[in-house]
Write an enzyme that holds these catalytic residues in place. Structure first.
Site, short mmCIF file in Angstrom:
data_model
loop_
_atom_site.label_atom_id
_atom_site.label_comp_id
_atom_site.label_asym_id
_atom_site.label_seq_id
_atom_site.Cartn_x
_atom_site.Cartn_y
_atom_site.Cartn_z
N LYS A 115 -38.67 116.97 -63.08
CA LYS A 115 -38.30 115.55 -62.96
C LYS A 115 -36.79 115.43 -62.73
CE LYS A 115 -37.11 113.66 -66.66
NZ LYS A 115 -36.88 113.03 -67.98
N LYS A 174 -25.61 113.29 -66.19
CA LYS A 174 -26.71 114.12 -66.70
C LYS A 174 -27.47 114.79 -65.54
CE LYS A 174 -30.03 115.65 -69.36
NZ LYS A 174 -29.82 116.91 -70.09
P1 NAD Z 1 -41.22 115.49 -75.62
O1 NAD Z 1 -42.42 115.37 -74.75
O2 NAD Z 1 -41.11 116.63 -76.58
O3 NAD Z 1 -41.04 114.13 -76.48
C1 NAD Z 1 -41.32 112.87 -75.99
C2 NAD Z 1 -42.03 112.08 -77.08
O4 NAD Z 1 -42.28 110.77 -76.60
C3 NAD Z 1 -43.39 112.69 -77.47
O5 NAD Z 1 -43.39 112.93 -78.86
C4 NAD Z 1 -44.39 111.63 -77.06
O6 NAD Z 1 -45.50 111.54 -77.93
C5 NAD Z 1 -43.54 110.37 -77.11
N1 NAD Z 1 -44.05 109.27 -76.28
C6 NAD Z 1 -44.43 109.31 -74.98
N2 NAD Z 1 -44.81 108.07 -74.59
C7 NAD Z 1 -44.63 107.26 -75.65
C8 NAD Z 1 -44.85 105.87 -75.88
N3 NAD Z 1 -45.33 105.07 -74.91
N4 NAD Z 1 -44.59 105.36 -77.10
C9 NAD Z 1 -44.12 106.16 -78.10
N5 NAD Z 1 -43.90 107.49 -77.95
C10 NAD Z 1 -44.17 108.03 -76.75
O7 NAD Z 1 -39.97 115.46 -74.63
P2 NAD Z 1 -38.47 115.92 -74.96
O8 NAD Z 1 -38.28 117.34 -74.54
O9 NAD Z 1 -38.13 115.48 -76.35
O10 NAD Z 1 -37.68 115.03 -73.89
C11 NAD Z 1 -37.39 113.65 -74.10
C12 NAD Z 1 -36.36 113.21 -73.08
O11 NAD Z 1 -35.14 113.96 -73.27
C13 NAD Z 1 -36.78 113.49 -71.62
O12 NAD Z 1 -36.35 112.43 -70.82
C14 NAD Z 1 -36.08 114.80 -71.28
O13 NAD Z 1 -35.88 114.92 -69.88
C15 NAD Z 1 -34.80 114.66 -72.06
N6 NAD Z 1 -34.16 115.92 -72.47
C16 NAD Z 1 -34.86 116.97 -72.97
C17 NAD Z 1 -34.21 118.14 -73.37
C18 NAD Z 1 -34.95 119.32 -73.95
O14 NAD Z 1 -34.33 120.40 -74.12
N7 NAD Z 1 -36.22 119.22 -74.30
C19 NAD Z 1 -32.81 118.21 -73.28
C20 NAD Z 1 -32.10 117.11 -72.80
C21 NAD Z 1 -32.78 115.96 -72.40
#
Ligand code: NAD
Length: 295
Positions: free
Chosen positions: A239, A171
């Protein structure tokens, strides 16, 4: 099977909803954001009270959380997975996490009989909605095989990469390459605009030429429409390049393009764009040259 899903934001939300829609598993969710919870309970998920309840009451736990420190807190912190999950529980971390963090968390959980697999995903929110994302999994092969149909309910390309941590390595390499593509796209799009050619026609040419990539398409679509609302927040992309550079540092692998891209993101974050979409890397060029590239 009873599945608990923690972190149902931009990526976790649609992944979780695909499990709900496409399987008969019972799904319980928890997120700090009530709107995200409602989007899943509206489709039939149960709302969990906290991480402890999710961890203690399910056979499978999934997390999709922003930063390595968030995964660490949910997995090992007070009221977390380590304290509450029963032996035999299988835990998939779908977040993009640090390799050292994955290994440390898995080792602690293993002492309690909990199997962790790193299972980061790629394909963005559009792929997550469509269920076409890639899921690259590292860790126990038997646990992977046993849960493959469930993983395939929200991912189209699910691959077991090898031992724990190998999903994370794949990744980080992928994302470093994708963001380098975007940084190159920003340069090229600005060069074309300053030289006076139609940005839409340039996009049409590049989309059918050797400069094309899926990262370029995503990036140029957003820039040309001026759509910088976060689908993939710049802070999360930053990150990812940080973690890729950390790995290259440890291994002594030169990654000058990754470093340049990381610094471009640093400029964008310095401009206050961290919570905007990754495409806002383009805003650095646009601000410096006082020229927006739009259609
Ligand atoms: P996001 O911020 O939209 O979602 C993260 C969620 O986690 C939020 O809804 C937040 O409220 C929740 N959260 C945070 N701390 C928490 C806790 N202690 N308990 C419960 N809920 C909690 O982020 P995202 O874009 O969905 O990304 C999530 C992961 O996926 C990251 O590691 C990111 O790098 C990875 N990712 C993102 C994408 C993208 O296109 N957005 C693509 C591939 C991978």
């Amino acid at each position: 099977m009873k599945i608990g899903f923690i972190g149902i934001g931009n990526m976790g939300g649609p992944m979780c909803r695909n499990i709900i829609k496409k399987t008969n598993h019972s799904v319980t969710v928890f997120d700090l954001n009530p709107a995200s919870v409602k989007a899943c309970t509206d489709l039939g998920a149960t709302a969990g009270k906290n991480v402890a309840e999710i961890a203690g009451g399910n056979e499978v736990i999934m997390t999709s959380l922003p930063m390595p420190k968030d995964v660490e807190a949910v997995a090992l912190g007070p009221g977390g997975i380590l304290e509450n999950a029963k032996p035999g529980t299988v835990y998939f971390d779908l977040s993009t996490n640090a390799l050292a963090n994955v290994r440390a968390i898995a080792a602690k959980l293993k002492e309690k009989g909990i199997t962790m697999l790193d299972a980061p995903v790629s394909g963005g929110t559009i792929g997550a909605e469509a269920g076409t994302i890639a899921i690259m999994v590292g860790g126990d092969k038997a646990a992977f095989d046993a849960h493959l149909p469930m993983l395939q309910s929200f991912g189209a390309n699910v691959l077991h990469m090898g031992e724990l941590g190998t999903g994370t390595i794949a990744k980080l390499v992928n994302n470093m390459m994708a963001f380098c593509n975007m940084a190159a796209a920003a340069e090229g799009m600005m060069l074309g605009a300053m030289a006076g050619i139609d940005p839409a026609k340039l996009q049409q040419v590049i989309s059918n030429s050797s400069g094309n990539s899926s990262a370029y398409r995503l990036f140029s679509d957003r820039v040309l429409k001026g759509n910088f609302k976060a689908s993939f927040a710049l802070d999360l992309a930053y990150k990812d390049t940080h973690l890729a550079l950390e790995l290259s540092d440890q291994l002594g692998v030169p990654t000058p393009m990754g470093a340049t891209t990381h610094n471009l993101m640093r400029l964008a974050r310095g401009m206050g764009l961290g919570s905007s979409d990754t495409a806002s890397m383009m805003r650095v060029y646009e601000t410096a040259l006082k020229r927006e590239v739009r259609i």
